[in-house]
Design a protein around this motif. Sequence first.
Motif, PDB file in Angstrom:
ATOM      1  N   ALA A 188       0.728  -1.369  -0.003  1.00 33.50           N
ATOM      2  CA  ALA A 188       0.123   0.030  -0.161  1.00 33.50           C
ATOM      3  C   ALA A 188       0.935   1.457  -0.216  1.00 33.50           C
ATOM      4  O   ALA A 188       0.330   2.195  -0.820  1.00 33.50           O
ATOM      5  N   ARG A 189       1.654   1.381   0.980  1.00 35.09           N
ATOM      6  CA  ARG A 189       2.866   2.434   0.880  1.00 35.09           C
ATOM      7  C   ARG A 189       3.528   2.576  -0.361  1.00 35.09           C
ATOM      8  O   ARG A 189       3.450   3.721  -1.084  1.00 35.09           O
ATOM      9  N   PHE A 190       3.956   1.401  -1.126  1.00 37.78           N
ATOM     10  CA  PHE A 190       4.776   1.633  -2.130  1.00 37.78           C
ATOM     11  C   PHE A 190       3.689   2.136  -3.252  1.00 37.78           C
ATOM     12  O   PHE A 190       4.308   3.278  -4.224  1.00 37.78           O
ATOM     13  N   VAL A 191       2.736   1.757  -3.476  1.00 38.56           N
ATOM     14  CA  VAL A 191       1.653   2.311  -4.376  1.00 38.56           C
ATOM     15  C   VAL A 191       1.371   3.491  -4.418  1.00 38.56           C
ATOM     16  O   VAL A 191       1.203   4.572  -5.044  1.00 38.56           O
ATOM     17  N   LEU A 192       1.127   4.150  -3.180  1.00 38.80           N
ATOM     18  CA  LEU A 192       0.893   5.323  -2.931  1.00 38.80           C
ATOM     19  C   LEU A 192       1.895   6.290  -3.297  1.00 38.80           C
ATOM     20  O   LEU A 192       1.887   7.563  -3.738  1.00 38.80           O
ATOM     21  N   GLU A 193       3.210   5.881  -2.948  1.00 39.78           N
ATOM     22  CA  GLU A 193       4.463   6.701  -3.183  1.00 39.78           C
ATOM     23  C   GLU A 193       5.011   6.435  -4.804  1.00 39.78           C
ATOM     24  O   GLU A 193       5.382   7.603  -5.216  1.00 39.78           O
ATOM     25  N   ASN A 194       4.599   5.564  -5.257  1.00 36.64           N
ATOM     26  CA  ASN A 194       5.142   5.281  -6.711  1.00 36.64           C
ATOM     27  C   ASN A 194       4.165   5.108  -7.627  1.00 36.64           C
ATOM     28  O   ASN A 194       4.788   4.887  -9.044  1.00 36.64           O
ATOM     29  N   GLY A 195       2.788   4.893  -7.464  1.00 37.57           N
ATOM     30  CA  GLY A 195       2.043   4.957  -8.413  1.00 37.57           C
ATOM     31  C   GLY A 195       1.671   5.916  -9.190  1.00 37.57           C
ATOM     32  O   GLY A 195       1.971   7.242  -8.876  1.00 37.57           O
ATOM     33  N   GLN A 196       1.184   5.689 -10.308  1.00 36.32           N
ATOM     34  CA  GLN A 196       0.546   6.680 -11.328  1.00 36.32           C
ATOM     35  C   GLN A 196      -0.681   7.003 -11.458  1.00 36.32           C
ATOM     36  O   GLN A 196      -1.594   6.058 -11.450  1.00 36.32           O
ATOM     37  N   PRO A 197      -1.334   8.298 -11.709  1.00 38.97           N
ATOM     38  CA  PRO A 197      -2.782   8.190 -11.853  1.00 38.97           C
ATOM     39  C   PRO A 197      -3.268   7.640 -13.224  1.00 38.97           C
ATOM     40  O   PRO A 197      -2.393   7.548 -14.161  1.00 38.97           O
ATOM     41  N   LYS A 198      -4.269   6.761 -13.223  1.00 39.12           N
ATOM     42  CA  LYS A 198      -4.659   6.243 -14.154  1.00 39.12           C
ATOM     43  C   LYS A 198      -6.159   5.622 -14.463  1.00 39.12           C
ATOM     44  O   LYS A 198      -6.837   5.650 -13.296  1.00 39.12           O
ATOM     45  N   GLU A 203       4.634 -21.445   1.607  1.00 40.55           N
ATOM     46  CA  GLU A 203       4.110 -20.138   1.322  1.00 40.55           C
ATOM     47  C   GLU A 203       3.055 -19.691   0.449  1.00 40.55           C
ATOM     48  O   GLU A 203       2.800 -20.579  -0.239  1.00 40.55           O
ATOM     49  N   PHE A 204       2.552 -18.535   0.822  1.00 43.08           N
ATOM     50  CA  PHE A 204       1.577 -18.179  -0.539  1.00 43.08           C
ATOM     51  C   PHE A 204       2.249 -16.905  -0.893  1.00 43.08           C
ATOM     52  O   PHE A 204       2.641 -15.971  -0.138  1.00 43.08           O
ATOM     53  N   ILE A 205       2.671 -17.009  -2.552  1.00 43.58           N
ATOM     54  CA  ILE A 205       3.266 -15.976  -3.003  1.00 43.58           C
ATOM     55  C   ILE A 205       2.056 -15.154  -3.731  1.00 43.58           C
ATOM     56  O   ILE A 205       1.517 -15.709  -4.621  1.00 43.58           O
ATOM     57  N   HIS A 206       2.079 -14.018  -3.682  1.00 41.27           N
ATOM     58  CA  HIS A 206       1.133 -13.164  -4.353  1.00 41.27           C
ATOM     59  C   HIS A 206       1.681 -12.264  -5.456  1.00 41.27           C
ATOM     60  O   HIS A 206       2.266 -11.190  -5.064  1.00 41.27           O
ATOM     61  N   THR A 207       1.530 -12.279  -6.694  1.00 40.71           N
ATOM     62  CA  THR A 207       2.136 -11.665  -7.703  1.00 40.71           C
ATOM     63  C   THR A 207       0.853 -10.847  -8.456  1.00 40.71           C
ATOM     64  O   THR A 207       0.225 -11.453  -8.996  1.00 40.71           O
ATOM     65  N   LEU A 208       0.903  -9.324  -8.167  1.00 40.53           N
ATOM     66  CA  LEU A 208      -0.092  -8.751  -8.786  1.00 40.53           C
ATOM     67  C   LEU A 208       0.613  -8.072 -10.219  1.00 40.53           C
ATOM     68  O   LEU A 208       1.477  -7.579 -10.332  1.00 40.53           O
ATOM     69  N   GLY A 209      -0.413  -7.812 -11.184  1.00 39.79           N
ATOM     70  CA  GLY A 209      -0.052  -6.895 -12.442  1.00 39.79           C
ATOM     71  C   GLY A 209      -0.488  -5.587 -12.151  1.00 39.79           C
ATOM     72  O   GLY A 209       0.281  -4.973 -11.594  1.00 39.79           O
ATOM     73  N   ASP A 210      -1.832  -5.137 -12.283  1.00 40.13           N
ATOM     74  CA  ASP A 210      -2.044  -3.876 -12.214  1.00 40.13           C
ATOM     75  C   ASP A 210      -2.631  -3.683 -10.814  1.00 40.13           C
ATOM     76  O   ASP A 210      -3.492  -4.104 -10.203  1.00 40.13           O
ATOM     77  N   ALA A 211      -1.489  -3.189  -9.787  1.00 33.08           N
ATOM     78  CA  ALA A 211      -1.912  -3.045  -8.351  1.00 33.08           C
ATOM     79  C   ALA A 211      -2.413  -1.720  -8.471  1.00 33.08           C
ATOM     80  O   ALA A 211      -1.605  -0.744  -8.457  1.00 33.08           O
ATOM     81  N   HIS A 212      -3.608  -1.504  -7.711  1.00 29.92           N
ATOM     82  CA  HIS A 212      -4.142  -0.038  -7.594  1.00 29.92           C
ATOM     83  C   HIS A 212      -4.760   0.269  -6.510  1.00 29.92           C
ATOM     84  O   HIS A 212      -5.645  -0.613  -5.773  1.00 29.92           O
ATOM     85  N   ILE A 213      -4.922   1.596  -5.926  1.00 28.53           N
ATOM     86  CA  ILE A 213      -5.674   1.998  -4.972  1.00 28.53           C
ATOM     87  C   ILE A 213      -6.832   2.907  -5.788  1.00 28.53           C
ATOM     88  O   ILE A 213      -6.169   3.955  -6.366  1.00 28.53           O
ATOM     89  N   TYR A 214      -8.093   2.756  -5.400  1.00 31.10           N
ATOM     90  CA  TYR A 214      -8.966   3.596  -6.050  1.00 31.10           C
ATOM     91  C   TYR A 214      -8.742   4.986  -5.543  1.00 31.10           C
ATOM     92  O   TYR A 214      -8.643   4.936  -4.395  1.00 31.10           O
TER      93      TYR A 214
END
Length: 316
Positions: A10-20, A250-261
């Motif tokens: 969540a922190r990473f996407v807030l700081e590094n994500g782009q508006p889309k 382990e559960f490994i969770h790989t995300l493509g488009d990870a987004h915060i609305y």
Amino acid sequence: MLEEQYLNLARFVLENGQPKGDRTGTGTISYFGYQMRFNLAEGFPLLTTKSVPFRLIKSELLWFLRGDTNIRYLLQNNNHIWDEWAFKNWVESDEYQGPDMADFGLRSQTDPEFKAEYLKQKEWFCQRILADDDFAARYGDLGLVYGSQWRSWQTADGQTVDQIQKVIDQIKTNPDSRRLIVSAWNPGDVDDVALPPCHTLFQFYVNDGKLSCQLYQRSGDIFLGVPFNIASYALLTSLIAKECGLVPGEFIHTLGDAHIYQNHVGQIQEQLTRAPYPAPQLWLNPEKQSIFDYDIDDIKIENYHHHPRIKGAVAV
């Protein structure tokens, strides 16, 4: 701590994500390509920085495992997380004669009067699904969604494949196989379902008596959806491990488009101010062996301490 994997996302996407832009018209902050790893020996990865309703997660997973695609089973278990997609089919049908429900997902967030009418119409819809077999068959079914693809994948020659049973049999008889895969993404069906599968493909891996699972998720709603997905696949891995005489790895969770609305940014920021509690533990009824035999009460979470719920609207 298990939960730091999610909070770091969540922190990473807030700081590094782009508006889309997005299909729903809500708008997102988006980042492409991210991976989390959860060691299930450390506990069950149900978020504690907000209350996550585990009863919805387990009833949805049991719905998938039944091969069911009709929301009636979910409604019978007081689970409303798929209502909006079935309701959309109803209000866009020729049979619907009620108030205009166009763009109900967005309009209900900004217009209190409309929201009250929308909730009234949706409640009526859900009650009729429960009471009317014919109506439920016509408007409660979501098409070839997860349950259908997992349990009765349609082949070109008209046969069906039970992918879940097949992968369990493979784990038991050929655990070193690199083909322990279940796919929900059927290109021939994606245009004919209420919501094309977001969690598209998962693969199992057996080593040292442990069963691990990696999920590829094409699209991840970080605030609402991803916490459910983490817990659901951790539960699925645990159920299959138990049946196959293994322990969860382990559960490994790989995300493509990870987004915060955009309408979840404030909620995520609030969640990030909270310190996680220790992870809870998963209890599975020791008398049940086959994953297809479990009922709601056979699956429980113990020692779940959490912060209060944080509300957020679903983008439809």
